[in-house]
Write a protein that holds these residues in place. Structure first.
Motif, short mmCIF file in Angstrom:
data_model
loop_
_atom_site.label_atom_id
_atom_site.label_comp_id
_atom_site.label_asym_id
_atom_site.label_seq_id
_atom_site.Cartn_x
_atom_site.Cartn_y
_atom_site.Cartn_z
N PRO A 290 -98.45 32.93 27.13
CA PRO A 290 -98.47 32.43 25.87
C PRO A 290 -97.70 31.15 25.59
O PRO A 290 -96.60 31.07 26.11
N PHE A 291 -98.09 30.39 24.62
CA PHE A 291 -97.48 29.25 24.57
C PHE A 291 -95.94 29.49 24.16
O PHE A 291 -94.90 28.88 24.38
N ALA A 292 -95.74 30.57 23.17
CA ALA A 292 -94.46 30.68 22.56
C ALA A 292 -93.57 31.30 23.70
O ALA A 292 -92.52 31.31 23.29
N GLU A 293 -94.08 31.65 24.79
CA GLU A 293 -93.50 32.44 25.72
C GLU A 293 -93.10 31.71 26.94
O GLU A 293 -92.40 32.14 27.96
N THR A 294 -93.92 30.42 27.22
CA THR A 294 -93.91 29.79 28.45
C THR A 294 -92.45 29.29 28.69
O THR A 294 -91.83 28.48 27.66
N THR A 295 -91.89 29.59 29.62
CA THR A 295 -90.21 28.97 29.92
C THR A 295 -90.63 27.56 30.59
O THR A 295 -91.53 26.92 31.17
N GLU A 296 -89.30 26.78 30.65
CA GLU A 296 -89.23 25.28 31.18
C GLU A 296 -89.39 25.60 32.59
O GLU A 296 -89.92 24.52 33.05
N GLU A 297 -89.09 26.73 33.22
CA GLU A 297 -89.12 26.54 34.71
C GLU A 297 -90.65 26.82 34.92
O GLU A 297 -91.31 26.19 36.06
N GLN A 298 -91.36 27.79 34.26
CA GLN A 298 -92.82 27.73 34.43
C GLN A 298 -93.48 26.57 34.26
O GLN A 298 -94.12 25.95 35.06
N PHE A 299 -93.16 25.76 33.21
CA PHE A 299 -93.72 24.62 32.63
C PHE A 299 -93.47 23.35 33.95
O PHE A 299 -94.54 22.86 34.29
N ASP A 300 -92.27 23.31 34.29
CA ASP A 300 -91.80 22.30 35.37
C ASP A 300 -92.47 22.61 36.58
O ASP A 300 -93.20 21.56 37.34
N GLN A 301 -92.61 23.88 36.97
CA GLN A 301 -93.28 24.19 38.32
C GLN A 301 -94.82 23.64 38.23
O GLN A 301 -95.29 23.15 39.16
N ALA A 302 -95.48 24.11 37.13
CA ALA A 302 -96.68 24.04 36.93
C ALA A 302 -97.19 22.53 36.94
O ALA A 302 -98.10 21.80 37.45
N LEU A 303 -96.33 21.76 36.24
CA LEU A 303 -96.31 20.10 35.92
C LEU A 303 -96.31 19.64 37.24
O LEU A 303 -97.16 18.42 37.59
N THR A 304 -95.54 19.82 38.12
CA THR A 304 -95.11 19.26 39.48
C THR A 304 -96.34 19.28 40.48
O THR A 304 -96.92 18.38 40.80
N ILE A 305 -96.87 20.60 40.29
CA ILE A 305 -98.11 20.95 41.16
C ILE A 305 -99.52 20.25 40.79
O ILE A 305 -100.29 19.55 41.41
N HIS A 306 -99.53 20.36 39.51
CA HIS A 306 -100.97 20.08 38.84
C HIS A 306 -101.25 18.47 38.37
O HIS A 306 -102.09 18.03 38.23
N PHE A 307 -99.79 18.04 38.13
CA PHE A 307 -99.97 16.54 37.60
C PHE A 307 -99.24 15.72 38.50
O PHE A 307 -99.77 14.67 39.08
N LYS A 308 -97.84 15.87 38.52
CA LYS A 308 -97.06 14.95 38.94
C LYS A 308 -97.35 14.93 40.67
O LYS A 308 -97.68 13.96 41.22
N GLY A 309 -97.57 16.19 41.27
CA GLY A 309 -98.01 15.96 42.88
C GLY A 309 -99.36 15.38 43.00
O GLY A 309 -99.24 14.48 43.93
N SER A 310 -100.37 15.48 42.22
CA SER A 310 -101.67 14.79 42.38
C SER A 310 -101.47 13.48 42.09
O SER A 310 -101.87 12.56 42.74
N PHE A 311 -100.59 12.85 41.25
CA PHE A 311 -100.66 11.50 40.68
C PHE A 311 -99.97 10.84 42.02
O PHE A 311 -100.52 9.90 42.33
N PHE A 312 -98.75 11.36 42.59
CA PHE A 312 -98.03 10.81 43.55
C PHE A 312 -98.77 10.88 44.90
O PHE A 312 -98.63 9.95 45.70
N ASN B 85 -107.13 19.32 45.27
CA ASN B 85 -107.67 20.80 44.83
C ASN B 85 -106.53 21.74 44.56
O ASN B 85 -106.88 22.77 44.06
N VAL B 86 -105.33 21.56 45.22
CA VAL B 86 -104.33 22.42 45.19
C VAL B 86 -103.97 22.82 43.73
O VAL B 86 -103.96 21.95 43.00
N GLY B 87 -103.69 23.91 43.49
CA GLY B 87 -103.52 24.73 42.30
C GLY B 87 -102.89 25.99 42.31
O GLY B 87 -103.13 26.76 43.16
N THR B 88 -102.06 26.32 41.13
CA THR B 88 -101.73 27.83 41.07
C THR B 88 -102.02 28.02 39.60
O THR B 88 -101.99 27.34 38.86
N GLY B 89 -101.81 29.47 39.41
CA GLY B 89 -102.40 30.03 38.12
C GLY B 89 -100.87 29.81 37.28
O GLY B 89 -100.15 30.36 37.75
N LEU B 90 -101.17 29.93 36.00
CA LEU B 90 -99.97 30.00 34.91
C LEU B 90 -100.57 30.68 33.66
O LEU B 90 -101.21 30.06 33.16
N TYR B 91 -100.30 31.89 33.57
CA TYR B 91 -100.71 32.66 32.27
C TYR B 91 -99.54 33.25 31.51
O TYR B 91 -98.99 33.96 32.02
#
Length: 253
Positions: free
Chosen positions: A103-125, A95-101
């Motif tokens: 625009p596509f053109a303004e999303t930073t790599e840091e925002q992307f990596d943090q969200a990816l780790t929580i929402h996909f990589k974290g749940s996967f492993f 269930n763990v998750g955080t919001g990320l709002y």
């Protein structure tokens, strides 16, 4: 040995997770819930579950730190032995998750990596590490979002990662079927919680707009989601597998 089913729920101290924990207990399950920093709130949920006549334990977990999962599951083993009198649990709810709002053109790599780790990589492993402790015949419930179907600007990264979880759910169901483990994913629509800074709950304009897009005429509440997840952890749901269940009140239909 305990005959009561046990659910391990990540992010159970508030919001949707709190409702899930409460309804799991009402369905007769014991609960191990995790929290990131809200220890007092998690303890409060444990107290509520205990008052319902069920057992519960709260453990600290940061799902963005994958190298901490082994130590976490050692704590889970201890809790299973000392509190529940058993060695394994039956249901895992990611269930763990955080919001990320952004625009596509303004999303930073840091925002992307943090969200990816929580929402996909974290749940996967986390799920991978949980498998040795998960009983055959149990289940996994992943959490997605209505935003994988309802395209809302500024949610491209978040929704893409939830879509990845939806595909992973089908693969998990296929590969874990030999152990009779069901895997499903619940996709909530807009819900009044403090998720994303509480914007759906506290911004009247956003709330009214989302309600206008919903067939049932309002935005969701945690109480609309907790029972759905709890149901998937009961024998009544034993033949539901590899499914995406959207609980959105009929948003954008």
């Amino acid at each position: 040995m305990s005959t009561t089913k046990i659910a391990l729920l990540t992010g159970g101290s508030r919001g949707l997770g709190k409702s899930m924990a409460q309804h799991l207990a009402k369905k007769g399950l014991d609960v191990i819930l995790t929290y990131h920093s809200q220890q007092a709130e998690a303890a409060g949920v444990v107290g509520e579950i205990t008052a319902l006549g069920r057992k519960a334990v709260a453990l600290q977990l940061d799902t963005s730190t994958v190298n901490g999962f082994d130590a976490f599951f050692e704590q889970v083993k201890t809790a299973l032995r000392d509190t529940f009198g058993t060695a394994k649990f039956d249901f895992l709810i990611n269930n763990v998750g955080t919001g990320l709002y952004a625009p596509f053109a303004e999303t930073t790599e840091e925002q992307f990596d943090q969200a990816l780790t929580i929402h996909f990589k974290g749940s996967f492993f986390l799920t991978q590490k949980a498998l040795p402790l998960l009983n055959d015949g149990g289940g996994i419930v992943n959490i997605s979002s209505g935003l994988t179907r309802i395209i809302n600007p500024s949610s491209s990264a978040y929704a893409s990662m939830k879509a990845a979880m939806e595909v992973l759910t089908k693969y998990q169901a296929k590969e874990l079927g030999s152990r009779r483990i069901q895997v499903n994913i619940v996709a909530p629509g807009a819900i009044e919680t403090d998720f994303g800074g509480g914007r759906t709950r506290d911004n009247k304009q956003i709330n009214a707009h989302l309600a206008s897009l919903t067939a049932l005429g309002r935005v969701g509440l945690p109480e609309d989601i907790g029972p759905v997840v709890a149901f998937l952890c009961t024998d009544e749901a034993r033949w539901i597998n590899a499914q995406r269940l959207e609980a959105s009140g009929g948003m954008s239909i």
